[in-house]
Design a protein around this motif. Structure first.
Motif, PDB file in Angstrom:
ATOM      1  N   PHE A 265      39.115  22.967  31.094  1.00  0.00           N
ATOM      2  CA  PHE A 265      40.127  23.155  32.133  1.00  0.00           C
ATOM      3  C   PHE A 265      40.059  24.622  32.486  1.00  0.00           C
ATOM      4  CE2 PHE A 265      44.277  24.286  33.824  1.00  0.00           C
ATOM      5  CZ  PHE A 265      44.296  23.256  34.765  1.00  0.00           C
ATOM      6  N   ASN A 266      40.210  25.549  31.367  1.00  0.00           N
ATOM      7  CA  ASN A 266      40.257  27.106  31.793  1.00  0.00           C
ATOM      8  C   ASN A 266      39.091  27.637  32.742  1.00  0.00           C
ATOM      9  OD1 ASN A 266      42.548  26.984  30.097  1.00  0.00           O
ATOM     10  ND2 ASN A 266      41.363  27.583  28.286  1.00  0.00           N
ATOM     11  N   PHE A 269      39.675  26.576  36.256  1.00  0.00           N
ATOM     12  CA  PHE A 269      40.921  26.785  36.918  1.00  0.00           C
ATOM     13  C   PHE A 269      41.192  28.448  37.035  1.00  0.00           C
ATOM     14  CE2 PHE A 269      45.555  28.008  35.883  1.00  0.00           C
ATOM     15  CZ  PHE A 269      46.241  26.995  36.787  1.00  0.00           C
ATOM     16  N   VAL A 270      40.546  29.186  36.229  1.00  0.00           N
ATOM     17  CA  VAL A 270      40.778  30.523  36.632  1.00  0.00           C
ATOM     18  C   VAL A 270      39.531  30.862  37.658  1.00  0.00           C
ATOM     19  CG1 VAL A 270      40.265  32.918  35.718  1.00  0.00           C
ATOM     20  CG2 VAL A 270      41.233  30.961  33.893  1.00  0.00           C
TER      21      VAL A 270
END
Lengths: 331, 294
Positions: A265-266, A269-270
């Motif tokens: 996800f990270n 997302f970033v």
């Protein structure tokens, strides 16, 4: 197998020898010893229950409820909706199901490419650095930097590099090499898939490198010596000794990389912010987006449950396949 | 299995000289890989030293002029110091608790045969495949409910984040330490038990000191996990408990994106973890060799 038997024998020996009663005057030694492992496990167990298992159970329960914003404040009393949420999620003719399917296939392709490249780079680098050479220690530390950098710091730097007007990538491709007619967009549109893949590989391969490097240290060097005596060259040694010896390490490594990448996800997302472009709409982001954008957590939970079921299936198949392979190769 | 010992000489490939083709392939490959790895690091460092108009315009490999202004501005633009302290508290506490709890659990699994032992290891490891997104919302609801019924504020507090993060790193830590403890000869703690130590004392006097590399490796892993997590940090924190992972997004306002400050801040928040990691990476490799990879 031997070890287990061994340790059980030792275990019994310990029990016989331990003057446990002398140390614990209040409780009989046998009781204390049999309860001890559970006491030692208790904190870990409680935390796993609170943070992992209960929420998972709750998440599964939520997928059978009609959980829109009207019921969110008092989610316990939300009406049960049976399989409705699942029917919405897998109705591939309707927009919701279609979007989920697209996102699923995107994630599959992304994961296969990313895990493959991470494994390839990690193994190649580890094999290259198996033999000692000048500067190896420095290089090894350097290669671990992407793994050590906090995700957001590293990915935000890549986001800067992928900027259309002031980024490094377009500066090189367009201004310096003249490969494109006009600066391209990397963080929106179809290119975003490749941008995400590059960042993911950059961030993920050092883990493969680390594990393979550790695995290489367990290969007895006599094997190489014997092979060298038999006249096997370096390439043959890699093919005949190194890679087969890494088999069991690779099986675990690929599974772990797969699960992490599929759930990642990270990074998106970033890199993209809350709404990822369609070409790079990984499943985690998609579920997050469809839960929080529409406040329909029931459908979101159903999608998560489907995701979990898929991951369980893949893991089970992987375990069965690898354990069968192991038996054959052992005999 | 018996060949796995804590410190053993590194395996070398054959004494035979490598052919030129291999040496050259290796040289080219490792050079390219170094470039790939270092590219963002170079961009981060060089852009953090550029004035804002330079990072807003076309990218330049060699900066026109250097300034250290961004390194002062980052503390003003967003309350970076506060986020930094929050991250330190959260990651530090999560690491400490995670290591202690993992040491106890791994000791139990490694040294005792008890009912449910296998179930425990399998179920702990299987949590690794749970998608974070599946338990984000339920966990959020549980925290809010605990807050409402008992008054213990977990949602929005550092405590809730610490609990969450320490549990994230637990499975891998336990797994790695089991392997590591297995490689510590049982005769050592048996001797301590015979000498009249209790099992817990034997753990801390004998097993833990012998397993320092594994424990350091686990601590590094736990700290990095907590320091870098984004999803739960973005949902479970508020203005006062915000961590760096979320706080760094504050440098892009509606009108301007302060890329030079973002790069400077990224560098500043990376330095503690990267420095610590590079100092301790030797332990991580040893720890993995004995623990995870067998």
């Amino acid at each position: 197998m031997n070890t287990t038997a061994d340790s059980e024998v030792r275990e019994r020996a310990v029990r016989k020898d331990t003057p446990g009663a002398a140390r614990g005057p209040r409780r009989p030694g046998r009781l204390r010893r049999s309860a001890l492992p559970y006491i030692l496990l208790l904190p870990a167990l409680l935390l796993e229950l609170l943070i992992h298992l209960v929420p998972i159970a709750l998440g599964i329960a939520m997928s059978f409820k009609e959980l829109t914003q009207f019921h969110l404040r008092d989610w316990g009393s939300a009406p049960w909706s049976g399989l409705d949420n699942f029917e919405v999620a897998v109705d591939f003719d309707a927009p919701v199901g279609q979007a989920l399917l697209t996102s699923f296939f995107t994630t599959c392709l992304f994961t296969v490419l990313s895990v493959g490249l991470c494994w390839l780079l990690g193994t190649a680098a580890a094999v290259c650095m198996q033999e000692s050479f000048k500067g190896r220690g420095v290089l090894r530390a350097l290669f671990l930097v992407p793994y050590a950098l906090p995700v957001y710091a590293a990915v935000i730097t890549w986001a800067f590099m992928f900027q259309r007007d002031n980024g490094l990538i377009n500066h090189v491709l367009h201004d310096q090499l003249g490969l494109t007619d006009s600066p391209s967009f990397w963080l929106i549109g179809d290119n975003s898939f490749w941008a995400l893949l590059i960042v993911s590989v950059w961030k993920g391969w050092p883990f493969a490198f680390l594990i393979v490097m550790a695995g290489l240290q367990n290969i007895p060097k006599e094997l190489y010596e014997a092979a060298a005596l038999d006249g096997a060259g370096v390439w043959q040694q890699i093919r005949r000794i190194t890679l087969p010896s890494l088999r069991s390490v690779n099986q675990v490594l690929v599974l772990v990389l797969f699960l992490w990448t599929f759930n990642d996800f990270n990074t998106p997302f970033v890199l993209f912010g809350k709404a990822a472009p369609e070409a790079a709409n990984l499943i985690s982001i998609h579920i997050y987006q469809s839960s929080f954008a529409t406040w329909n957590f029931g459908t979101g939970s159903a999608m998560s449950v489907l995701l979990l079921a898929f991951l369980l299936l893949v893991t089970a198949v992987h375990l069965v396949a690898t354990s069968r392979g192991r038996k054959v190769s052992d005999v | 299995m018996s060949s796995t010992t804590t410190h053993r000489p590194r395996t070398r490939r054959s004494p035979m000289a490598a052919p030129r083709s291999f040496v050259w392939t290796r040289r080219v490959f490792l050079t390219l890989l170094t470039g790939f790895v270092l590219l963002p690091v170079y961009v981060m460092v060089s852009s953090s030293l550029k004035p804002l108009e330079d990072v807003s315009g076309e990218f330049r490999w060699i900066p026109n002029g250097l300034t250290i202004r961004p390194y002062f501005d980052i503390w003003e633009t967003v309350p970076l110091a506060k986020y930094f302290v929050n991250s330190l508290i959260v990651a530090g506490a999560a690491t400490l608790c995670s290591v202690v709890i993992a040491v106890f659990a791994a000791y139990a699994v490694s040294r005792y045969r008890f009912r449910g032992r296998r179930l425990f290891t399998v179920s702990v490891l299987s949590t690794q495949m749970f998608p974070g997104i599946l338990f984000l919302l339920p966990l959020f609801l549980i925290f809010v409910n605990i807050g409402n019924t008992t008054g213990v504020a977990l949602f929005g507090s550092r405590g809730g984040l610490i609990l969450t993060y320490l549990t994230f790193s637990l499975p891998f830590s336990i797994w790695m330490l089991i392997g590591y403890f297995d490689s510590v000869p049982r005769e050592l703690d048996e001797a301590a038990l015979v000498d009249g130590c209790g099992p817990v004392k034997a753990l801390f006097r004998v097993v833990v000191p012998a397993a320092v590399p594994g424990i350091v490796a686990v601590a590094v892993y736990a700290f990095m996990t907590a320091w870098g997590e984004v999803l739960f940090a973005s949902v479970m924190t508020n203005d006062t408990t915000r961590t760096l992972a979320v706080g760094l997004q504050g440098y892009s306002t509606q009108n301007d994106v302060y890329w030079n400050q973002i790069m400077a801040a990224s560098l500043v928040v990376s330095v503690p973890v990267v420095a610590g990691f590079l100092l301790l990476q030797r332990y991580l490799v040893t720890g993995l060799t004995a623990g995870a990879v067998k």
